[in-house]
Design an enzyme around this catalytic site. Structure first.
Site, PDB file in Angstrom:
ATOM      1  N   SER A 139       8.891   4.068  -0.856  1.00  0.00           N
ATOM      2  CA  SER A 139       8.212   4.711  -1.984  1.00  0.00           C
ATOM      3  C   SER A 139       9.279   5.190  -2.965  1.00  0.00           C
ATOM      4  CB  SER A 139       7.424   5.925  -1.463  1.00  0.00           C
ATOM      5  OG  SER A 139       6.993   6.750  -2.530  1.00  0.00           O
ATOM      6  N   TYR A 165       6.444  13.668   3.781  1.00  0.00           N
ATOM      7  CA  TYR A 165       6.391  12.294   3.252  1.00  0.00           C
ATOM      8  C   TYR A 165       7.742  11.902   2.659  1.00  0.00           C
ATOM      9  CZ  TYR A 165       4.315   8.351   0.604  1.00  0.00           C
ATOM     10  OH  TYR A 165       3.995   7.118   0.077  1.00  0.00           O
TER      11      TYR A 165
HETATM   12  P1  NAD Z   1      -3.917   3.004   2.422  1.00  0.00           P
HETATM   13  O1  NAD Z   1      -4.401   4.314   2.910  1.00  0.00           O
HETATM   14  O2  NAD Z   1      -4.769   2.178   1.519  1.00  0.00           O
HETATM   15  O3  NAD Z   1      -3.487   2.080   3.658  1.00  0.00           O
HETATM   16  C1  NAD Z   1      -2.810   2.590   4.755  1.00  0.00           C
HETATM   17  C2  NAD Z   1      -2.943   1.620   5.901  1.00  0.00           C
HETATM   18  O4  NAD Z   1      -2.237   2.155   7.026  1.00  0.00           O
HETATM   19  C3  NAD Z   1      -4.390   1.411   6.365  1.00  0.00           C
HETATM   20  O5  NAD Z   1      -4.576   0.042   6.699  1.00  0.00           O
HETATM   21  C4  NAD Z   1      -4.484   2.282   7.625  1.00  0.00           C
HETATM   22  O6  NAD Z   1      -5.461   1.843   8.537  1.00  0.00           O
HETATM   23  C5  NAD Z   1      -3.079   2.078   8.157  1.00  0.00           C
HETATM   24  N1  NAD Z   1      -2.679   3.085   9.151  1.00  0.00           N
HETATM   25  C6  NAD Z   1      -2.624   4.440   9.015  1.00  0.00           C
HETATM   26  N2  NAD Z   1      -2.241   5.006  10.181  1.00  0.00           N
HETATM   27  C7  NAD Z   1      -2.018   3.988  11.043  1.00  0.00           C
HETATM   28  C8  NAD Z   1      -1.613   3.916  12.409  1.00  0.00           C
HETATM   29  N3  NAD Z   1      -1.321   5.018  13.115  1.00  0.00           N
HETATM   30  N4  NAD Z   1      -1.529   2.690  12.997  1.00  0.00           N
HETATM   31  C9  NAD Z   1      -1.827   1.562  12.295  1.00  0.00           C
HETATM   32  N5  NAD Z   1      -2.208   1.572  11.010  1.00  0.00           N
HETATM   33  C10 NAD Z   1      -2.309   2.768  10.402  1.00  0.00           C
HETATM   34  O7  NAD Z   1      -2.505   3.336   1.726  1.00  0.00           O
HETATM   35  P2  NAD Z   1      -1.575   2.540   0.696  1.00  0.00           P
HETATM   36  O8  NAD Z   1      -1.514   3.349  -0.543  1.00  0.00           O
HETATM   37  O9  NAD Z   1      -1.925   1.103   0.624  1.00  0.00           O
HETATM   38  O10 NAD Z   1      -0.172   2.740   1.413  1.00  0.00           O
HETATM   39  C11 NAD Z   1       0.537   1.693   2.057  1.00  0.00           C
HETATM   40  C12 NAD Z   1       2.012   2.077   2.131  1.00  0.00           C
HETATM   41  O11 NAD Z   1       2.542   2.167   0.804  1.00  0.00           O
HETATM   42  C13 NAD Z   1       2.252   3.445   2.771  1.00  0.00           C
HETATM   43  O12 NAD Z   1       3.419   3.401   3.569  1.00  0.00           O
HETATM   44  C14 NAD Z   1       2.461   4.353   1.579  1.00  0.00           C
HETATM   45  O13 NAD Z   1       3.219   5.482   1.900  1.00  0.00           O
HETATM   46  C15 NAD Z   1       3.187   3.406   0.645  1.00  0.00           C
HETATM   47  N6  NAD Z   1       3.141   3.795  -0.767  1.00  0.00           N
HETATM   48  C16 NAD Z   1       1.954   3.974  -1.400  1.00  0.00           C
HETATM   49  C17 NAD Z   1       1.955   4.325  -2.740  1.00  0.00           C
HETATM   50  C18 NAD Z   1       0.679   4.537  -3.502  1.00  0.00           C
HETATM   51  O14 NAD Z   1       0.762   5.070  -4.624  1.00  0.00           O
HETATM   52  N7  NAD Z   1      -0.471   4.130  -2.997  1.00  0.00           N
HETATM   53  C19 NAD Z   1       3.154   4.504  -3.417  1.00  0.00           C
HETATM   54  C20 NAD Z   1       4.349   4.314  -2.739  1.00  0.00           C
HETATM   55  C21 NAD Z   1       4.327   3.941  -1.409  1.00  0.00           C
END
Ligand code: NAD
Length: 260
Positions: A142, A155
């Protein structure tokens, strides 16, 4: 481009992970999906992705906080498809609180889902990649892996940890055909961010559009969300042959956030 490769994408039942899984399948890789959610919805997703791309699409319900379940996830992909060539550590959760009030169980859960899980998956996927002298490891970090925000101590710590892990692994395999990189997105509109928009709308008593622009995207100079497809395209690029010299990098895709 990725024909005969197999990818495991953790947390790919939703958001960015699902977008990356889709793009890797469209590029020809077999894909192992993982993550939580309604079994029927996941099965529909799996079937549609397999039918629309012609590659093998599998699903494993591993909880990535459990090392033995992560080992089973990697083993299932290896036994069904013959190898794990691409590993995307994407699963993530968020919790926001002043550090002195941060619940210990939430802190531990964030480290477990984001940081420990990346280690669990890398340690079991790497031996096969070394044997084949080819691999791509992508840690979905991130902008918070490069800079901080208040109230996101767990985080930010986990994401900085993931970037550190990326660099160490890259150095360990630098003379092989394996690369390890971190992708560092700014805000992407996914269920994880929807949760933050909802809580900030309540906290600030402002309309959703103002919360998005003035609170959520305050640090993102572009003032627009990064698209899931943009992050997915970067991941596919990193899996290609022309990206073989990119390793140990933490690559921002953040509308200028970390340029400040
Ligand atoms: P999201 O909530 O849409 O997806 C998260 C996924 O992780 C889901 O499929 C969920 O089922 C899975 N998950 C959670 N806990 C789990 C576990 N214990 N075992 C297996 N699967 C698990 O979130 P997102 O926004 O798509 O985030 C995906 C990644 O991108 C994350 O690491 C997040 O920190 C990172 N990220 C997101 C953003 C943003 O703005 N959305 C920005 C930077 C980084």
């Amino acid at each position: 481009m990725l024909k005969n490769k197999t990818a495991v994408v953790t947390g790919s039942t939703s958001g960015i992970g699902l977008g990356i899984a889709r793009a890797l399948a469209q590029a020809g890789a077999n894909v192992m999906l993982n993550g939580f959610g309604d079994a029927a919805v996941i099965e529909k997703l799996r079937g549609e992705l397999a039918a629309s791309t012609g590659v093998r699409v599998l699903y494993h319900p591993a909880d990535v906080t459990k090392p033995e379940e992560v080992a089973a996830l990697i083993a299932a992909a290896e036994s069904a498809c013959g190898s794990v060539d691409i590993l995307v550590n994407n699963a993530g959760i968020q919790f926001v609180s002043p550090v002195e009030d941060f619940p210990v169980d939430r802190w531990l859960a964030i480290q477990a889902v984001i940081l420990n899980s990346s280690f669990y998956a890398i340690r079991v996927a790497l031996p096969g990649m070394k044997r084949r002298n080819w691999g791509r490891i992508i840690n979905l970090a991130s902008a918070h892996g490069l800079v901080a925000s208040p109230f996101k101590s767990a985080y930010v710590a986990a994401k900085h940890g993931q970037v550190g892990l990326t660099k160490s692994v890259a150095l360990e395999v630098a003379e092989t055909g394996i690369t390890c990189n971190a992708i560092c997105p700014g805000y992407v509109l996914t269920p994880l961010v929807e949760g933050q928009i909802e809580s900030q709308t309540k906290a600030h008593q402002l309309p959703r559009a103002r919360v998005i622009k003035e609170v959520i995207l305050a640090a993102q100079p572009s003032k627009r969300f990064v698209e899931i497809t943009e992050v997915a395209a970067l991941a596919v690029f990193l899996c290609g042959e022309t990206a073989r010299s990119i390793t140990g990098a933490a690559i921002p895709i953040d509308g200028g956030w970390t340029a400040r």
